[in-house]
Write an enzyme that holds these catalytic residues in place. Structure first.
Site, PDB file in Angstrom:
ATOM      1  N   HIS A 206       0.705  -1.311   0.055  1.00 21.40           N
ATOM      2  CA  HIS A 206      -0.132   0.070  -0.154  1.00 21.40           C
ATOM      3  C   HIS A 206       0.820   1.107  -0.127  1.00 21.40           C
ATOM      4  O   HIS A 206       0.202   2.357   0.273  1.00 21.40           O
ATOM      5  CB  HIS A 206      -0.917   0.083   1.314  1.00 21.40           C
TER       6      HIS A 206
ATOM      7  N   LYS B 256      -8.683  13.575   4.685  1.00 20.52           N
ATOM      8  CA  LYS B 256      -7.775  12.519   4.404  1.00 20.52           C
ATOM      9  C   LYS B 256      -6.757  12.804   5.658  1.00 20.52           C
ATOM     10  O   LYS B 256      -6.623  13.649   6.256  1.00 20.52           O
ATOM     11  CB  LYS B 256      -7.184  12.358   3.288  1.00 20.52           C
ATOM     12  N   ARG B 257      -6.102  11.682   5.960  1.00 18.12           N
ATOM     13  CA  ARG B 257      -4.867  11.836   6.839  1.00 18.12           C
ATOM     14  C   ARG B 257      -4.006  13.231   6.543  1.00 18.12           C
ATOM     15  O   ARG B 257      -3.967  13.359   5.398  1.00 18.12           O
ATOM     16  CB  ARG B 257      -4.113  10.641   7.376  1.00 18.12           C
TER      17      ARG B 257
ATOM     18  N   LYS C 150       0.454  14.587   0.914  1.00 22.42           N
ATOM     19  CA  LYS C 150      -0.960  14.879   0.397  1.00 22.42           C
ATOM     20  C   LYS C 150      -1.095  16.228   0.186  1.00 22.42           C
ATOM     21  O   LYS C 150      -1.980  16.719  -0.454  1.00 22.42           O
ATOM     22  CB  LYS C 150      -2.058  14.217   1.401  1.00 22.42           C
TER      23      LYS C 150
ATOM     24  N   THR D 237      -8.865   6.099  -1.752  1.00 17.10           N
ATOM     25  CA  THR D 237     -10.172   5.706  -2.025  1.00 17.10           C
ATOM     26  C   THR D 237     -11.511   6.756  -1.676  1.00 17.10           C
ATOM     27  O   THR D 237     -12.167   6.593  -2.124  1.00 17.10           O
ATOM     28  CB  THR D 237     -10.449   4.646  -1.054  1.00 17.10           C
TER      29      THR D 237
ATOM     30  N   LYS E 106     -15.227   7.703  -3.414  1.00 15.74           N
ATOM     31  CA  LYS E 106     -16.231   8.072  -2.482  1.00 15.74           C
ATOM     32  C   LYS E 106     -16.758   9.113  -2.852  1.00 15.74           C
ATOM     33  O   LYS E 106     -18.112   9.486  -3.314  1.00 15.74           O
ATOM     34  CB  LYS E 106     -16.134   8.045  -0.869  1.00 15.74           C
TER      35      LYS E 106
HETATM   36  C1  26Q Z   1       3.449   1.292  10.728  1.00  6.96           C
HETATM   37  C2  26Q Z   1       4.325   0.998  11.647  1.00  6.96           C
HETATM   38  C3  26Q Z   1       3.905   1.437  12.932  1.00  6.96           C
HETATM   39  C4  26Q Z   1       2.722   1.747  13.152  1.00  6.96           C
HETATM   40  C5  26Q Z   1       1.730   1.833  12.206  1.00  6.96           C
HETATM   41  C6  26Q Z   1       1.936   1.561  10.945  1.00  6.96           C
HETATM   42  C7  26Q Z   1       1.029   1.724   9.722  1.00  6.96           C
HETATM   43  C8  26Q Z   1      -0.127   1.723  10.167  1.00  6.96           C
HETATM   44  C9  26Q Z   1      -1.086   1.989   8.899  1.00  6.96           C
HETATM   45  C10 26Q Z   1       1.519   2.083   8.571  1.00  6.96           C
HETATM   46  C11 26Q Z   1       0.587   2.500   7.363  1.00  6.96           C
HETATM   47  C12 26Q Z   1      -0.564   2.281   7.759  1.00  6.96           C
HETATM   48  C13 26Q Z   1      -1.755   2.857   6.727  1.00  6.96           C
HETATM   49  C14 26Q Z   1      -1.539   2.999   5.307  1.00  6.96           C
HETATM   50  C15 26Q Z   1      -2.506   3.384   4.631  1.00  6.96           C
HETATM   51  O1  26Q Z   1      -3.593   3.441   4.832  1.00  6.96           O
HETATM   52  N1  26Q Z   1      -2.038   3.478   3.176  1.00  6.96           N
HETATM   53  C16 26Q Z   1      -3.305   3.901   2.088  1.00  6.96           C
HETATM   54  O2  26Q Z   1      -3.771   2.517   1.743  1.00  6.96           O
HETATM   55  C17 26Q Z   1      -4.793   2.956   0.910  1.00  6.96           C
HETATM   56  C18 26Q Z   1      -5.606   1.516   0.695  1.00  6.96           C
HETATM   57  O3  26Q Z   1      -4.828   0.896  -0.384  1.00  6.96           O
HETATM   58  C19 26Q Z   1      -4.308   3.609  -0.439  1.00  6.96           C
HETATM   59  O4  26Q Z   1      -5.505   4.120  -1.127  1.00  6.96           O
HETATM   60  C20 26Q Z   1      -3.738   4.997   0.273  1.00  6.96           C
HETATM   61  O5  26Q Z   1      -3.022   5.322  -0.993  1.00  6.96           O
HETATM   62  C21 26Q Z   1      -2.686   4.625   1.044  1.00  6.96           C
HETATM   63  O6  26Q Z   1      -1.957   5.698   1.488  1.00  6.96           O
END
Ligand code: 26Q
Length: 847
Positions: free
Chosen positions: A376, A569-570, A575, A677, A681
């Site tokens: 991702h 979004k985050r 972004k 995503t 929406k």
């Molecule tokens: C990593 C290490 C320690 C703690 C947390 C994490 C962590 C947690 C969540 C790293 C990444 C995430 C989430 C990532 C994420 O949401 N990525 C997004 O995924 C979407 C679905 O595929 C994409 O549409 C987005 O582009 C992408 O940023």
């Protein structure tokens, strides 16, 4: 343990002969009253909608239970091939309205509640979000399991039951303040605890090797600390099809013997303390934060999920097939949602080799044919690595297995590229250096039969960049699966008025076949249809204003005739929320210079959470709020321009925002957003995208055509080549408008009492090393925003574009995504549940 005791003879419950639960209004009214009075002990004097929500949820849940049992039984009887979706995050949001929709009882229940004097909206709004995810990745998992149930695929979601979900965000003096989200405080009516399926998870200790009489080695994991994984299941109903799949979330509980030892030794306090340590594992969801990388507790969580889920699957397997694993890979498949659960690859090896006594090669063949990995992110800093030292301490046997996997893998690489030592170092699962680390993405690629990205561009960049050498070795493993969103939640449920208009126009088949929306396109030329479309959008905008006004006095600035310009979004530098604010400041300057006459009114809405340890992201929130404060207070901008920060952005907030959005901001630096995503929406609800050629934006633009998409910015290739000689200060000096924006910013106009507050934001965008190249895209962004305004001025034209965007969103249903996963990777046969859904009177009359 009481749950381990069995009846001496099977009880005669005659469960199949239970009377059908009624689906009429009177049945819901009766059950609601029963639960409200008898279970919850409430009466008319209770004025909290919370209990009404709970009573109704119980009544709805009852109607899922038999279908849930039937589905489980069907899968068991057919012994069908199954998919397990392993994810550290399931961002489910609210459950009640989705369950009603999928059961086909929304209208009936709304009427029933109305007859009882209860406003269903109020009742629905009193449900807390299940916020067990950070953003895109977690919400994708939730949309996926909805689509799997709707497509009647035997899919089980495995995750963690965090006691605390994503923090709630409040804004104090313009700054983000995090509050813990104790979402389970009042219980959760949707979950069923199944303590009888608990498993024991080991941590720490060491391994010992024994050689048996035949010379075979056996590995035993000694002196570990054990924690119990207890499953809680949530029903996942398909859309009006009788299927109810499961989401199984694990909770960490201290084992009884674990505490007992210390307790018997007289260490009462230690016994209780160690119980807390064990139960900490599933206490809190980690925010997506570079600073949280490498934290031991996170690794514990990952292993806890992987081991509990694999033991669960293998226990079920052995109960049916005994210790015969030759068919295991034919009948089971695991999809890894990023590398977070990828320790599962080593854990499956451990269970097969150490517990079930398969040879290394047998086990490896099974593992490699069972695991599939989804990536991702392209940001190299976001790739997971774990120090070898930490893994040796916490999971000693797993570290040995990873070393062995790596040795076999490097032998394969050597055979392919003899003598290429540098390549071995680059591709090794173990990164050498001051501190040795395990590269989880490499482990995931080596141990999987499929590796996919989440949008065309992203998958292509994985193959050409990040994972190029793996692609050279195993091109057949790599594939793309462009993301989607579920149209049940993101159109049918969140925008009932628009859904109703669509259904009146083209029938309701679009709900499970979103490509049908294409049939709306000719209606873009129909003035009467456009009129209704516009009215619905205006009503949704007004509703959004009313909703905001309730909590947010500043929402007074909102005006239904303005462009609702949305970026939710985050908060992250890539972004580029800052680029959005630069545009707002530019508009502000224009109004100050030329008066308001020339412009179309605009409300810019920005929402999102910053990871608590991400300094620049938190500063960005403060920046948005300060600019908002100045601009909204200026009488010259009244009814022309407003900027609002929407606090505590989450799933249920997006359900209110989507229907009222005109413009969707998708403005990441090209090549950085894997897919996005939120873009889907918003498009589905008739918003038009202003965006870069990044992630799924590219595919959105292909679907709607370039006339119905506001494109701007450098391409990924241009970003790559320009970054060598990037000169933002030069660009600023050449651009009068941009110079004005920067001058105002640097003058401290937005931080008058807080000198120097935004220096780091200013310095970062002016730096020749700014990886996000915000300044490079400024002019092109401003021009695109001007095209937005010109288009919006012609309301008829804008409405056509809006209709065309919705009509061409059919590709972005997770039903399409899941069908592709199934066709190329999972290869599951749909399982048609016999217990056909009795349709509610209201949905029958519509057919
Ligand atoms: C990593 C290490 C320690 C703690 C947390 C994490 C962590 C947690 C969540 C790293 C990444 C995430 C989430 C990532 C994420 O949401 N990525 C997004 O995924 C979407 C679905 O595929 C994409 O549409 C987005 O582009 C992408 O940023």
């Amino acid at each position: 343990m009481p749950h381990n005791k069995f009846f001496t003879s099977k009880p005669k419950l005659l469960i199949n002969q239970l009377p059908e639960q009624g689906m009429d209004k009177k049945d819901f009214i009766e059950d609601f009253k029963q639960y409200y009075v008898h279970l919850l002990g409430r009466d008319e004097d209770c004025c909290s909608p919370y209990y009404a929500n709970e009573a109704l949820s119980e009544a709805i849940r009852d109607r899922l239970m038999e279908r849930w049992n039937d589905t489980r039984q069907l899968y068991r009887e057919n012994d069908c091939r199954r998919l397990y979706y392993l994810s550290m995050e399931f961002l489910m949001g609210r459950t009640l309205s989705n369950a009603m929709l999928n059961l086909g009882v929304t209208d009936t229940v709304t009427q029933a509640m109305y007859d009882l004097g209860i406003e269903i909206e109020e009742l629905i709004a009193s449900e807390q979000d299940a916020g067990l995810g950070n953003g895109g990745l977690g919400r994708l998992a939730a949309c996926f399991i909805d689509s799997c149930a709707t497509l009647q695929l035997p899919v089980l979601g495995y995750g963690l039951r965090y006691e605390y979900g994503m923090f709630t965000q409040t804004i104090v003096n313009g700054e983000q303040v995090e509050k813990p989200d104790h979402w389970l405080r009042h219980g959760n009516v949707w979950e069923v605890k199944r303590i009888e399926y608990s498993h024991c998870i080991k941590f720490g200790g060491h391994t010992e090797v024994h050689t048996d009489n035949e010379g075979r080695q056996h590995f035993v994991w000694h002196s570990s600390c054990n924690v119990l994984a207890v499953p809680y299941d949530t029903p996942i109903p398909g859309y009006q099809n009788g299927t109810v799949n499961s989401l199984r979330l694990w909770k960490a509980v201290a084992t009884e013997e674990f505490n007992l030892e210390e307790f018997n030794a007289g260490d009462y306090a230690e016994a209780v303390a160690s119980k807390i340590t064990a139960e900490n594992i599933t206490m809190v969801l980690y925010p997506n934060d570079a600073n949280e990388n490498g934290k031991e507790l996170r690794l514990r969580q990952q292993y806890f999920l992987a081991s509990a889920s694999l033991q669960d699957v293998i226990t079920r397997w052995v109960s049916v097939h005994g210790n015969h694993f030759s068919d295991f890979a034919a009948k089971n498949c695991f999809q890894l949602n990023d590398t977070h659960p990828s320790i599962a690859i080593a854990e499956l090896m451990r269970l097969l080799v150490d517990h079930h006594h398969l040879s290394w090669n047998e086990a490896w063949t099974i593992t490699r044919n069972t695991m599939a990995y989804t990536n991702h992110t392209l940001l190299p800093e976001a790739l997971e690595k774990w120090p070898v030292k930490l893994m040796q301490q916490l999971l000693p046997r797993l570290m040995e297995i990873i070393f062995e996997i790596n040795a076999h893998f490097l032998a394969e690489v050597s055979a392919h590229w003899p003598g290429d030592i540098a390549r071995l170092r680059r591709m090794s699962i173990i990164e050498e250096g001051r501190e040795k680390q395990v590269r989880m993405a490499y482990l995931a690629i080596v141990g999987s039969f499929s590796v996919n990205g989440v949008a065309q561009l992203h998958s292509q960049l994985l193959q050409q960049g990040l994972f190029r050498e793996f692609y050279e070795l195993w091109p057949y493993k790599f594939n793309n699966k462009t993301n989607g969103v579920t149209p049940r939640r993101w159109l049918a449920s969140c925008n009932p008025e628009l859904a109703q208009l669509i259904t009146e126009t083209i029938g309701d088949a679009w709900i499970t076949d979103l490509t049908q929306l294409k049939r709306l396109e000719p209606y873009a030329e129909n003035a009467q249809f456009r009129q209704r479309w516009r009215e619905i959008k205006q009503t949704a905008k007004q509703r959004l204003i009313d909703y905001k006004k309730r909590k947010h006095p500043k929402a007074l600035h909102l005006n239904v005739d303005a462009i609702f310009d949305v970026q939710v979004k985050r908060i992250h530098e890539y972004k580029r929320q800052v680029l959005n604010v630069l545009h707002v400041i530019y508009l502000y300057n224009q109004i100050k210079k030329h008066g308001k006459m020339h412009r179309v009114p605009r409300c810019v809405l920005i929402g999102g959470k910053a990871a608590p340890g991400y300094r620049m992201a938190k500063k960005t929130i403060k920046f948005i709020n300060n600019v908002s404060e100045v601009i909204n207070a200026d009488p010259d901008t009244a009814n022309q321009l407003c900027l609002l920060f929407l606090p505590d952005y989450r799933v249920s907030a997006m359900e209110k925002i989507c229907p009222g959005a005109d413009l969707s901001e998708q403005i990441s630096t090209a090549g950085k957003e894997a897919s996005g995503t939120g873009n889907m929406k918003l498009m589905m609800n008739g918003a038009i995208t202003i965006g870069t050629l990044d992630g799924a934006n590219i595919e959105i633009r292909e679907e709607v055509g370039d006339k119905n998409f506001f494109l701007f910015g450098l391409t990924e290739e241009q970003i790559q080549s320009r970054s060598q000689h990037y000169d933002p200060v030069g660009i600023i000096s050449q651009d009068e408008d941009l110079s004005d924006v920067m001058r105002l910013l640097e003058s401290g106009h937005f931080n008058q009492c807080e000198p120097g507050l935004f220096d780091d934001i200013i310095n970062s965008i002016k730096s020749p090393h700014d990886p996000w190249m915000t300044i490079a895209d400024f002019r092109s962004y401003i021009d695109a925003q001007q095209r937005v305004e010109d288009a919006y001025r012609d309301q008829d034209h804008w409405t056509k574009m809006s209709i065309i965007n919705c009509a061409n969103s059919g590709q972005f249903s997770t039903d399409r995504t899941i069908n592709e996963y199934n066709r190329d990777i999972w290869k599951l046969a749909p399982q048609v549940v016999k217990h056909q859904q009795p349709l509610s009177p209201s949905s029958q009359s519509k057919k």
